[in-house]
Enzyme design. Structure first.
Site, PDB file in Angstrom:
ATOM      1  N   GLY A  45       4.743  -4.126 -11.777  1.00 53.17           N
ATOM      2  CA  GLY A  45       4.313  -5.159 -11.191  1.00 53.17           C
ATOM      3  C   GLY A  45       3.153  -5.919 -11.654  1.00 53.17           C
ATOM      4  O   GLY A  45       2.956  -5.824 -12.998  1.00 53.17           O
ATOM      5  N   GLY A  46       2.479  -6.327 -10.810  1.00 54.41           N
ATOM      6  CA  GLY A  46       1.309  -7.139 -11.295  1.00 54.41           C
ATOM      7  C   GLY A  46      -0.059  -6.473 -11.126  1.00 54.41           C
ATOM      8  O   GLY A  46      -0.028  -5.431 -10.800  1.00 54.41           O
ATOM      9  N   ASP A  47      -1.082  -7.328 -11.120  1.00 56.06           N
ATOM     10  CA  ASP A  47      -2.246  -6.899 -10.964  1.00 56.06           C
ATOM     11  C   ASP A  47      -2.688  -6.316  -9.549  1.00 56.06           C
ATOM     12  O   ASP A  47      -3.405  -5.295  -9.512  1.00 56.06           O
ATOM     13  CB  ASP A  47      -3.468  -7.977 -11.005  1.00 56.06           C
ATOM     14  CG  ASP A  47      -3.432  -8.631 -12.621  1.00 56.06           C
ATOM     15  OD1 ASP A  47      -3.260  -7.682 -13.656  1.00 56.06           O
ATOM     16  OD2 ASP A  47      -3.670  -9.794 -12.844  1.00 56.06           O
ATOM     17  N   GLU A 100      -3.713  -1.272  -6.734  1.00 53.07           N
ATOM     18  CA  GLU A 100      -3.600  -0.230  -5.790  1.00 53.07           C
ATOM     19  C   GLU A 100      -3.459   1.142  -6.181  1.00 53.07           C
ATOM     20  O   GLU A 100      -3.910   2.165  -5.745  1.00 53.07           O
ATOM     21  CB  GLU A 100      -2.018  -0.654  -5.135  1.00 53.07           C
ATOM     22  CG  GLU A 100      -1.953  -0.432  -3.790  1.00 53.07           C
ATOM     23  CD  GLU A 100      -0.489  -0.864  -3.169  1.00 53.07           C
ATOM     24  OE1 GLU A 100       0.133   0.220  -3.179  1.00 53.07           O
ATOM     25  OE2 GLU A 100      -0.268  -1.832  -2.837  1.00 53.07           O
ATOM     26  N   GLY A 123       4.349  -9.026 -12.306  1.00 54.62           N
ATOM     27  CA  GLY A 123       4.120  -9.606 -11.284  1.00 54.62           C
ATOM     28  C   GLY A 123       3.704 -11.186 -11.567  1.00 54.62           C
ATOM     29  O   GLY A 123       4.620 -11.872 -12.598  1.00 54.62           O
ATOM     30  N   ARG A 143       3.937 -16.346   0.227  1.00 56.78           N
ATOM     31  CA  ARG A 143       4.526 -15.435  -0.639  1.00 56.78           C
ATOM     32  C   ARG A 143       6.025 -15.800  -1.035  1.00 56.78           C
ATOM     33  O   ARG A 143       6.585 -15.624  -2.036  1.00 56.78           O
ATOM     34  CB  ARG A 143       4.573 -13.748  -0.193  1.00 56.78           C
ATOM     35  CG  ARG A 143       3.330 -13.353  -0.521  1.00 56.78           C
ATOM     36  CD  ARG A 143       3.393 -11.700  -0.853  1.00 56.78           C
ATOM     37  NE  ARG A 143       2.166 -11.252  -1.680  1.00 56.78           N
ATOM     38  CZ  ARG A 143       2.277 -11.131  -2.871  1.00 56.78           C
ATOM     39  NH1 ARG A 143       3.516 -11.363  -3.670  1.00 56.78           N
ATOM     40  NH2 ARG A 143       1.143 -10.698  -3.353  1.00 56.78           N
ATOM     41  N   GLU A 193      -7.063  -8.849  -4.326  1.00 62.98           N
ATOM     42  CA  GLU A 193      -6.653  -8.227  -2.988  1.00 62.98           C
ATOM     43  C   GLU A 193      -8.031  -8.842  -2.165  1.00 62.98           C
ATOM     44  O   GLU A 193      -9.068  -9.037  -2.797  1.00 62.98           O
ATOM     45  CB  GLU A 193      -6.783  -6.591  -3.170  1.00 62.98           C
ATOM     46  CG  GLU A 193      -5.809  -6.034  -4.030  1.00 62.98           C
ATOM     47  CD  GLU A 193      -4.414  -6.353  -3.421  1.00 62.98           C
ATOM     48  OE1 GLU A 193      -4.212  -6.195  -2.154  1.00 62.98           O
ATOM     49  OE2 GLU A 193      -3.366  -6.459  -4.169  1.00 62.98           O
ATOM     50  N   ASN A 252       0.645  -1.123  -0.164  1.00 58.70           N
ATOM     51  CA  ASN A 252       0.009  -0.064  -0.118  1.00 58.70           C
ATOM     52  C   ASN A 252       0.828   1.280  -0.008  1.00 58.70           C
ATOM     53  O   ASN A 252       0.426   2.390   0.234  1.00 58.70           O
ATOM     54  CB  ASN A 252      -0.945   0.015   1.038  1.00 58.70           C
ATOM     55  CG  ASN A 252      -2.110  -0.966   0.988  1.00 58.70           C
ATOM     56  OD1 ASN A 252      -2.641  -1.112  -0.556  1.00 58.70           O
ATOM     57  ND2 ASN A 252      -2.821  -1.653   2.010  1.00 58.70           N
ATOM     58  N   ASP A 276      -9.393  -8.801  -7.877  1.00 56.15           N
ATOM     59  CA  ASP A 276      -7.835  -8.546  -8.321  1.00 56.15           C
ATOM     60  C   ASP A 276      -6.837  -8.684  -7.634  1.00 56.15           C
ATOM     61  O   ASP A 276      -5.709  -8.068  -7.682  1.00 56.15           O
ATOM     62  CB  ASP A 276      -7.769  -6.831  -8.785  1.00 56.15           C
ATOM     63  CG  ASP A 276      -8.899  -6.380  -9.621  1.00 56.15           C
ATOM     64  OD1 ASP A 276      -9.583  -7.254 -10.069  1.00 56.15           O
ATOM     65  OD2 ASP A 276      -8.843  -5.122  -9.725  1.00 56.15           O
TER      66      ASP A 276
HETATM   67  N1  LIG Z   1       8.262  -3.353  -0.870  1.00 57.72           N
HETATM   68  C1  LIG Z   1       7.265  -4.087  -0.889  1.00 57.72           C
HETATM   69  N2  LIG Z   1       7.067  -5.196   0.091  1.00 57.72           N
HETATM   70  C2  LIG Z   1       5.917  -5.822   0.192  1.00 57.72           C
HETATM   71  N3  LIG Z   1       4.903  -5.838  -0.195  1.00 57.72           N
HETATM   72  C3  LIG Z   1       4.821  -4.748  -1.572  1.00 57.72           C
HETATM   73  C4  LIG Z   1       5.799  -4.106  -1.578  1.00 57.72           C
HETATM   74  N4  LIG Z   1       5.618  -3.274  -2.576  1.00 57.72           N
HETATM   75  C5  LIG Z   1       4.636  -3.673  -3.106  1.00 57.72           C
HETATM   76  N5  LIG Z   1       3.837  -4.584  -2.111  1.00 57.72           N
HETATM   77  C6  LIG Z   1       2.488  -5.086  -2.368  1.00 57.72           C
HETATM   78  O1  LIG Z   1       2.767  -6.554  -3.208  1.00 57.72           O
HETATM   79  C7  LIG Z   1       1.476  -6.795  -3.547  1.00 57.72           C
HETATM   80  C8  LIG Z   1       1.322  -7.528  -4.999  1.00 57.72           C
HETATM   81  O2  LIG Z   1       2.047  -6.989  -5.687  1.00 57.72           O
HETATM   82  P1  LIG Z   1       2.207  -7.280  -7.380  1.00 57.72           P
HETATM   83  O3  LIG Z   1       0.855  -7.459  -7.872  1.00 57.72           O
HETATM   84  O4  LIG Z   1       3.133  -6.357  -8.146  1.00 57.72           O
HETATM   85  O5  LIG Z   1       2.627  -8.771  -7.773  1.00 57.72           O
HETATM   86  P2  LIG Z   1       2.083 -10.324  -7.703  1.00 57.72           P
HETATM   87  O6  LIG Z   1       0.829 -10.350  -6.635  1.00 57.72           O
HETATM   88  O7  LIG Z   1       2.921 -11.061  -7.599  1.00 57.72           O
HETATM   89  O8  LIG Z   1       1.372 -10.235  -9.115  1.00 57.72           O
HETATM   90  P3  LIG Z   1      -0.099 -10.331  -9.418  1.00 57.72           P
HETATM   91  O9  LIG Z   1      -0.898  -9.238  -8.687  1.00 57.72           O
HETATM   92  O10 LIG Z   1      -0.061 -10.289 -11.205  1.00 57.72           O
HETATM   93  O11 LIG Z   1      -0.551 -11.839  -9.146  1.00 57.72           O
HETATM   94  C9  LIG Z   1       0.649  -5.801  -3.612  1.00 57.72           C
HETATM   95  O12 LIG Z   1      -0.438  -5.467  -2.976  1.00 57.72           O
HETATM   96  C10 LIG Z   1       1.464  -4.414  -3.194  1.00 57.72           C
HETATM   97  O13 LIG Z   1       0.739  -3.436  -2.438  1.00 57.72           O
END
Ligand SMILES: Nc1ncnc2c1ncn2[C@@H]1O[C@H](COP(=O)(O)OP(=O)(O)OP(=O)(O)O)[C@@H](O)[C@H]1O
Length: 601
Positions: free
Chosen positions: A214-216, A221, A265, A331, A575, A193, A573
Site C-alpha cells: 500500500g502507501g504511506d 498504520e 499507494g 478519494r 493521516e 485501521n 504521513d
Molecule cells: N478496504 C479499505 N477500505 C477503505 N480504506 C482502507 C481499506 N484498507 C485500508 N484502508 C485505508 O486506506 C488509507 C490509505 O491507504 P494507503 O496509504 O495504502 O494509500 P494512499 O493514501 O493512496 O497512498 P499514500 O499514503 O502513499 O498517499 C489508510 O489509512 C488505510 O487505513
C-alpha cells in the site's frame, strides 16, 4: 577435482549448457563464478571472458532443479555446432535444469529478479550443485550477519493508490517470496485501521516481519500497530504529562521484527526515500534478501500529553494539513485528488498564528547549504552505531557489515519580522530544562531516546512565533516522484533529528515560487520567509484558534470566520491529527525497515 562428486563437493569440472555457452561453476570467496568453456555461436566475435560472470552469493534468492530437455536454441543448432564438441551430440534427451534465482541491480537503484538456467546431463551432480549452492548462500549470509525473513505477515490495501495492490501482490510480490521460500500470512484489509486493529492482538513472536502492500498511510498504520502492541506488552505508557518543556523525551521499546513496504499507494514516500524508487519488484527483492535499515520515528502528543501517533516522514500544519483534509473527501478521484485539493487549498490560502519551540540537534548543520544526501552506506546514519559495535568491529566498517545486496559496497534565512529567542531556565515555563532520557531496563530500548537526551549537550529550547502558512517537519527527505529532492533534501533516515521548516506568511506569488522550488533542484530554503532547523523535538501552540487565522482569496468567496471554522490540522504521513497544539519528539532508529538505502551514484 571430484569427478563423480557428492552433495558436499560437487564436481567443478562438470559442464553446464546455457543459452549462449558451455560453462563450469565454482564457488569461491562469497561468489559463484561462472566460467565459459565454449561459445555456442562460433561466429560470435566477443572474447570468452565476456561470457564469464561472478554472482554474489548474498544476491541469490535460492536455487532449485527441475527436469528439462537437452536442447539449445534452434538458431544455435543451425550454426556449425562442431565447435561444441560431444556435449551436444545426443540432442533431445532428458537432462536436469539448475535454476539460480538472483536479484540483479539494473539501472539506478532498480533491482530485477532474474533466473539463470544451467542444463546438465548428470542429474545427480546437478542436484548436488543446487544443495551445495544453497549451503554456501546460508554460510555467506551468516558471515555478513544478514538475516532473511522466513515468515511474513502481509497486509494488502485494495483501496490505496490506483487500487492495484492486490495485483501487485499476486503478480510481483508472491513469485519473489515463493522463490525465496518465504511463508506469507496475507490479510486483505477491509476497512480503514483494519491492519492497526489486527496488530493489537497478533502474535508477533511467530513472524519475522510485517509488510504493507500500500502507501504511506498503510505503512504508518502498521508501524503504529506494532509499536503500540510492543509498548503495551512492556507496560510503557504512550501518553506523557501535558506539554511541558521540562519533560524528558519519552522512551519507547524498539520492536525486534522488521517492517517493509511494497509501494502500491499514491505517494509512496517511504519506498522512494529508502530505495530510490517506488518500484514493487525492488521492494520485494530487498525484503526477500533481508536488507535492513534503521528508521527514525517521531511521537506526537497533543497539548494534554495524550499520544496521537508515531510518524516516519512528514508532519505538517497549514497548507498540507488542509490538502489532506480536503483530499480525504475526494478519494474517488484516486491520486489526482491531491492536485485538486492542492489547488483548492492554494486558492483559500490561510496563515496561522503559532508559537513554536524547538530543541536544536546536537550536530548543527547548515541545512540551507548542505549538499550531502542520505546515501548507502550513510556515515551520518551509521556513525552512532560505531560505539555499539566498537568492541566487535575493530575496523569500524559498520555500514557495510549488514550489506545484504552489496554487489561489487543551520544556518537559516530569518524572516525579517521573526520573533526569535532562546528559552532559558527562567522562561515562561518556569522550569530548568533537563532532558535525561528514562532508560527502560529489560527492554531493547536501543538508542531511541538518545537523540532527545541533551544531558551532555548545551542545547536549549528555542522559541519563535508569528503567522505561518505552513509548519513542516521532515523526518526524512520526503522525496517522491512528484518532488524528487523532497521537502528537505539533506535529511537522513536515521540520524535522530527532524528538519523543522517554518514557512511564514508571504504573498501568493512568493508562495508559488516556494512550492515550485520543490519540483527541481533549486534551493528551497533560499526564501526570506522560510526558516529551517535540524531539531530533536518541537512543540507548537496556537494562541487562540478563532482569532489566529488569516485568509486570502482569489476567486472563491470566503470570509475570515469561515476559514477559522475550518482551521487547519496536522498531516502526519497522510493521516490527520486535529489538535493544532502538539509536542513532537524524534526517536532514533525506533524501527528496523526492510530496505537498503539509496546507493551512491
Ligand atoms: N478496504 C479499505 N477500505 C477503505 N480504506 C482502507 C481499506 N484498507 C485500508 N484502508 C485505508 O486506506 C488509507 C490509505 O491507504 P494507503 O496509504 O495504502 O494509500 P494512499 O493514501 O493512496 O497512498 P499514500 O499514503 O502513499 O498517499 C489508510 O489509512 C488505510 O487505513
Amino acid at each position: 577435482m571430484n569427478v563423480e562428486g557428492d552433495a558436499k563437493h560437487p564436481d567443478s569440472s562438470l559442464q553446464f549448457l546455457t543459452n549462449k555457452a558451455v560453462v563450469t561453476l565454482q564457488v569461491k570467496e562469497n561468489f559463484l563464478h561462472v566460467r565459459c568453456l565454449k561459445k555456442l555461436n562460433p561466429f560470435d566475435p566477443r572474447p570468452f571472458s565476456s561470457f564469464h560472470c561472478n554472482i554474489y552469493l548474498c544476491d541469490i534468492l535460492s536455487t532449485a532443479t527441475s527436469e528439462s530437455e537437452w536442447k539449445v536454441h534452434s538458431k544455435v543448432e543451425s550454426l556449425n555446432t562442431a565447435n561444441i564438441g560431444s556435449l551436444l551430440h545426443s540432442t533431445a534427451s532428458q537432462c536436469k535444469l539448475l535454476l539460480v534465482h538472483i536479484a540483479v541491480k539494473s539501472k539506478g537503484s532498480l533491482w530485477k529478479l532474474q533466473t539463470l538456467k544451467f542444463r546438465c546431463k548428470n542429474t545427480r551432480q546437478c542436484s548436488a550443485w543446487s544443495t551445495y549452492l544453497n549451503e554456501n548462500i546460508t554460510t555467506s549470509l551468516g558471515r555478513r550477519s544478514v538475516s532473511r525473513p522466513k515468515s511474513l505477515l502481509v497486509f494488502v490495501n485494495p483501496y490505496g493508490g490506483k487500487h492495484k495492490a492486490v495485483d501487485i501482490h499476486k503478480h510481483i510480490v508472491t513469485p519473489i517470496f515463493n522463490k525465496a521460500g518465504i511463508r506469507q500470512l496475507v490479510v486483505v484489509t477491509e476497512y480503514q485501521n483494519h491492519a492497526k486493529e489486527y496488530l493489537k492482538t497478533a502474535d508477533l513472536g511467530k513472524i519475522d516481519g510485517i509488510i504493507a502492500v500500500g502507501g504511506d498511510g498503510m505503512a504508518n498504520e502498521i508501524i503504529n500497530g506494532v509499536l503500540i502492541q510492543v509498548q503495551e506488552k512492556n507496560n510503557i505508557s504512550l501518553d506523557k504529562p501535558p506539554a511541558d518543556l521540562s519533560e524528558a523525551c519519552p522512551s519507547f521499546v524498539r520492536p525486534s521484527i522488521r517492517i517493509g513496504v511494497i509501494p502500491a499507494g499514491s505517494t509512496n514516500c517511504l519506498s522512494y526515500v529508502s530505495q530510490g524508487f517506488d518500484d514493487p519488484e525492488t521492494a520485494a527483492l530487498h525484503i526477500a534478501l533481508g536488507a535492513e535499515h534503521n528508521l527514525d520515528l517521531s511521537s506526537i502528543h497533543d497539548r494534554n500529553g495524550a499520544f496521537q501517533r508515531f510518524s516516519f516522514s512528514m508532519t505538517s500544519f497549514g497548507f498540507y494539513g488542509n490538502v489532506l483534509k480536503l483530499s480525504e473527501r475526494m478519494r474517488g478521484l484516486g491520486p489526482s485528488r491531491y492536485d485538486v485539493a492542492g489547488i483548492h487549498s492554494f486558492l483559500h490560502q490561510c496563515s496561522y498564528n503559532m508559537k513554536v519551540w524547538y530543541l536544536p540537534s546536537d550536530t548543527p548543520v547548515d541545512i540551507a547549504n548542505d549538499r550531502t544526501k542520505c546515501r548507502y552506506p550513510c556515515n551520518t546514519c551509521c556513525l552512532d552505531k560505531l560505539s555499539d559495535f566498537e568492541q566487535t568491529m575493530s575496523n569500524g566498517d559498520v555500514c557495510s557489515k549488514p550489506s545484504p545486496i552489496l554487489s561489487g559496497p543551520i544556518n537559516t534565512n530569518f524572516f525579517n519580522n521573526a520573533v526569535h529567542y532562546e528559552v532559558n531556565s527562567n522562561s515562561e515555563d518556569g522550569s530548568q530544562i533537563t532532558l535525561g532520557a528514562k532508560i527502560t531496563s529489560q527492554t531493547e530500548c536501543f538508542e531511541s531516546t538518545k537523540s532527545c537526551d541533551n544531558a551532555n549537550g548545551n542545547n536549549k529550547w528555542q522559541v519563535t512565533e508569528g503567522k505561518f502558512l505552513m509548519i513542516n517537519s521532515a523526518l526524512m527527505s520526503c522525496a517522491c516522484s512528484r518532488c524528487p529532492q523532497g521537502l528537505s533534501p539533506s535529511a537522513h533516515l536515521a540520524d535522530g533529528n527532524t528538519d523543522l521548516i517554518l514557512v511564514r506568511n508571504c504573498s501568493r506569488a512568493d508562495f508559488v515560487r516556494y512550492m515550485f522550488s520543490h519540483v527541481g533542484k533549486a534551493n528551497r530554503f533560499r526564501f526570506p520567509f522560510v526558516e529551517v532547523y535540524r531539531v530533536k523535538g518541537f512543540r507548537c501552540e496556537m494562541p487562540i484558534a478563532s482569532s489566529s487565522v488569516t485568509c486570502e482569496q482569489i476567486d472563491i468567496k470566503q470570509t475570515e470566520s469561515e476559514c477559522s471554522r475550518t482551521s487547519s490540522c496536522w498531516n502526519t504521513d497522510g493521516e490527520l491529527v486535529p489538535d493544532p497544539n502538539i509536542h513532537v519528539w524524534v526517536h532514533k532508529g525506533l524501527i528496523k525497515l526492510f530496505a537498503k538505502g539509496i546507493d551512491q551514484k
